[in-house]
Design a protein around this motif. Structure first.
Motif, short mmCIF file in Angstrom:
data_model
loop_
_atom_site.label_atom_id
_atom_site.label_comp_id
_atom_site.label_asym_id
_atom_site.label_seq_id
_atom_site.Cartn_x
_atom_site.Cartn_y
_atom_site.Cartn_z
N MET A 1 43.69 68.30 39.93
CA MET A 1 44.20 69.24 38.94
C MET A 1 44.97 68.50 37.84
SD MET A 1 43.27 72.21 39.93
CE MET A 1 42.60 72.95 41.43
N PRO A 2 44.86 68.94 36.58
CA PRO A 2 45.64 68.31 35.52
C PRO A 2 47.14 68.55 35.74
CG PRO A 2 44.55 70.28 34.69
CD PRO A 2 44.00 70.02 36.06
N TYR A 3 47.95 67.56 35.43
CA TYR A 3 49.39 67.71 35.58
C TYR A 3 50.08 67.10 34.36
CZ TYR A 3 49.55 62.71 36.75
OH TYR A 3 49.45 61.34 36.70
N VAL A 4 51.35 67.42 34.19
CA VAL A 4 52.13 66.92 33.05
C VAL A 4 52.99 65.74 33.52
CG1 VAL A 4 53.82 67.51 31.28
CG2 VAL A 4 52.20 69.24 32.07
N ASP A 5 52.84 64.59 32.84
CA ASP A 5 53.62 63.43 33.23
C ASP A 5 54.97 63.42 32.53
OD1 ASP A 5 53.14 62.65 30.64
OD2 ASP A 5 51.96 60.88 31.14
N VAL A 67 35.31 73.18 23.48
CA VAL A 67 35.18 72.77 24.88
C VAL A 67 34.78 74.01 25.68
CG1 VAL A 67 36.31 71.70 26.86
CG2 VAL A 67 37.00 71.06 24.55
N SER A 68 33.72 73.90 26.47
CA SER A 68 33.23 75.08 27.18
C SER A 68 32.52 74.71 28.48
CB SER A 68 32.25 75.87 26.28
OG SER A 68 31.16 75.05 25.89
N ASP A 69 32.32 75.71 29.33
CA ASP A 69 31.62 75.55 30.60
C ASP A 69 30.17 75.13 30.32
OD1 ASP A 69 30.16 76.06 33.02
OD2 ASP A 69 31.83 77.29 33.69
N ALA A 70 29.69 74.13 31.06
CA ALA A 70 28.33 73.62 30.84
C ALA A 70 27.45 73.79 32.07
CB ALA A 70 28.38 72.15 30.43
N THR A 71 27.77 74.78 32.89
CA THR A 71 27.00 74.99 34.12
C THR A 71 25.53 75.25 33.83
OG1 THR A 71 28.98 75.92 35.16
CG2 THR A 71 26.86 76.36 36.23
N LYS A 72 25.25 76.04 32.78
CA LYS A 72 23.87 76.35 32.45
C LYS A 72 23.15 75.17 31.81
CE LYS A 72 24.64 81.32 31.92
NZ LYS A 72 24.54 82.50 31.00
N LEU A 73 23.91 74.33 31.09
CA LEU A 73 23.31 73.17 30.44
C LEU A 73 23.01 72.06 31.45
CD1 LEU A 73 25.55 72.92 27.24
CD2 LEU A 73 23.25 73.86 27.40
N ARG A 74 23.86 71.92 32.45
CA ARG A 74 23.66 70.90 33.48
C ARG A 74 23.77 71.55 34.87
NH1 ARG A 74 24.30 65.59 31.58
NH2 ARG A 74 23.34 65.54 29.52
N PRO A 75 22.75 72.30 35.27
CA PRO A 75 22.83 73.03 36.55
C PRO A 75 23.00 72.11 37.76
CG PRO A 75 20.59 73.05 35.67
CD PRO A 75 21.46 72.51 34.59
N LYS A 76 22.56 70.86 37.67
CA LYS A 76 22.67 69.95 38.81
C LYS A 76 24.05 69.29 38.90
CE LYS A 76 17.74 68.78 39.02
NZ LYS A 76 16.74 67.68 39.01
N ALA A 77 24.83 69.40 37.84
CA ALA A 77 26.18 68.82 37.81
C ALA A 77 27.19 69.92 38.11
CB ALA A 77 26.46 68.17 36.45
N GLU A 78 27.79 69.88 39.27
CA GLU A 78 28.70 70.93 39.70
C GLU A 78 30.02 70.84 38.94
OE1 GLU A 78 29.82 72.92 44.03
OE2 GLU A 78 29.52 70.76 43.87
N PHE A 79 30.56 72.02 38.57
CA PHE A 79 31.84 72.14 37.87
C PHE A 79 31.84 71.30 36.59
CE2 PHE A 79 32.93 72.13 42.54
CZ PHE A 79 32.89 73.52 42.68
N GLU A 102 41.16 75.01 34.14
CA GLU A 102 42.41 74.49 33.59
C GLU A 102 42.18 73.43 32.53
OE1 GLU A 102 45.16 73.25 36.57
OE2 GLU A 102 45.18 75.20 37.60
N TRP A 103 41.22 72.52 32.76
CA TRP A 103 40.93 71.49 31.76
C TRP A 103 40.37 72.10 30.48
CZ3 TRP A 103 42.64 66.85 31.05
CH2 TRP A 103 43.02 66.05 32.12
N VAL A 104 39.45 73.06 30.62
CA VAL A 104 38.88 73.72 29.43
C VAL A 104 39.97 74.42 28.63
CG1 VAL A 104 37.36 75.58 28.65
CG2 VAL A 104 36.57 73.98 30.40
N ASN A 105 40.89 75.08 29.33
CA ASN A 105 41.96 75.80 28.64
C ASN A 105 42.91 74.87 27.91
OD1 ASN A 105 40.99 78.30 29.43
ND2 ASN A 105 42.33 78.46 31.21
N LYS A 109 43.31 74.60 23.83
CA LYS A 109 44.63 74.85 23.26
C LYS A 109 45.08 73.68 22.40
CE LYS A 109 49.37 76.08 24.55
NZ LYS A 109 50.29 76.37 25.68
N ALA A 110 44.75 72.46 22.83
CA ALA A 110 45.17 71.26 22.09
C ALA A 110 44.45 71.12 20.76
CB ALA A 110 44.94 70.02 22.95
N ILE A 111 43.19 71.56 20.70
CA ILE A 111 42.41 71.38 19.46
C ILE A 111 42.50 72.58 18.55
CG2 ILE A 111 40.79 69.85 20.63
CD1 ILE A 111 38.77 72.14 20.68
N LYS A 112 43.17 73.64 19.00
CA LYS A 112 43.25 74.86 18.20
C LYS A 112 44.08 74.62 16.95
CE LYS A 112 44.64 79.72 18.41
NZ LYS A 112 45.25 80.78 19.25
#
Length: 267
Positions: A1-5, A67-79, A102-105, A109-112
């Motif tokens: 999971m992403p965390y804040v250092d 940045v978006s979910d790519a499940t349909k673009l790469r069905p063999k690559a999980e998550f 969490e990473w997508v969000n 948010k960072a590039i908005k």
């Protein structure tokens, strides 16, 4: 999971397809640093690497449009999710579905980029009582996402306020041919004084788009991106008689807005 250092950066492990379309994902340690406007990755956590170890890759946040979910673009690559950056797509794999979300969000948010709203939605300072008597103007807008930038566009229709008066929006339909126009031309041989991305407002439709600007001693021009060779428009500096910082609520939250006056020629 992403965390804040401790430096307030978003960190964590992801798998990345470093060679585009190779289908081979490698484990890397990522650091999202909004202060440095960068998204970088290392072979491992830099704390576990020898002193002076260099990063494996890096992307400027201003280059990432979506940045978006790519499940349909790469069905063999999980998550799997994808970052659109310029002419390339970067595919990454998270540890699980929650990690992916969490990473997508955090990346989106960072590039908005926050852009100012049109001034006609604000009450007119010279006639505040009229706004109270007739209620708010019935102004409608639509919001589009272009190149990762949210833009607010007034609809081009006549509207009626609560007093029954017609609000004419046809002035937004002026032909581009009615505006002075400088034909795009290749940059001159003059040395570039400054170059970089800005968010500019359109001439007719008052939407906002990210453009790559280049200033030399004779002209200022802008391109669709830094990868383009032909500018969208070039303006001679002799035609510019004043440059100033925009006031009156035109200061964006994350970017400084600059106004350029040039004989009725909008950027």
């Amino acid at each position: 999971m992403p965390y804040v250092d401790r430096q307030n950066r978003i960190c964590g492990f992801l798998d990345i397809e470093e060679n585009e379309n190779s289908g081979k994902f490698l484990r890397r340690y990522f650091i999202l640093d909004t202060r440095e406007d960068s998204f970088v990755w290392y072979m491992d956590n830099p704390q576990n690497l020898p002193s002076g170890s260099s990063r494996v890759g890096a992307i400027k946040l201003t280059y990432i449009s979506k940045v978006s979910d790519a499940t349909k673009l790469r069905p063999k690559a999980e998550f799997c999710f994808v970052m659109n950056a310029g002419m390339r797509k970067y595919f990454l794999q998270a540890n699980d579905q929650q990690d992916l979300v969490e990473w997508v969000n955090v990346l989106n948010k960072a590039i908005k980029i926050t852009v100012p709203k049109p001034l006609d939605s604000q009450p007119h300072p010279d006639n505040p009582s009229r706004q109270g008597e007739c209620g708010k103007k019935q102004v409608s807008y639509r919001t589009d996402i272009v190149g990762g930038v949210p833009i607010i566009i007034p609809t081009q229709k006549e509207e009626v306020n609560e007093c029954g008066e017609t609000i004419d929006r046809n002035n937004l339909k002026r032909s581009q041919s009615h505006l002075p126009y400088f034909t795009p031309k290749p940059p001159s041989d003059s040395a570039v004084i400054k170059a970089g991305y800005c968010v500019k407002q359109g001439a007719v439709m008052k939407n906002w788009k990210r453009r790559y600007f280049q200033l030399d001693e004779n002209t200022i021009g802008y391109f669709k991106s830094e990868l383009e060779k032909e500018p969208l428009r070039v303006i001679p500096l002799k035609e510019v008689h004043k440059v100033q910082e925009c006031k009156q609520r035109l200061i964006a939250l994350k970017r400084c807005t600059v106004g350029l006056k040039q004989s009725r020629v909008p950027l």
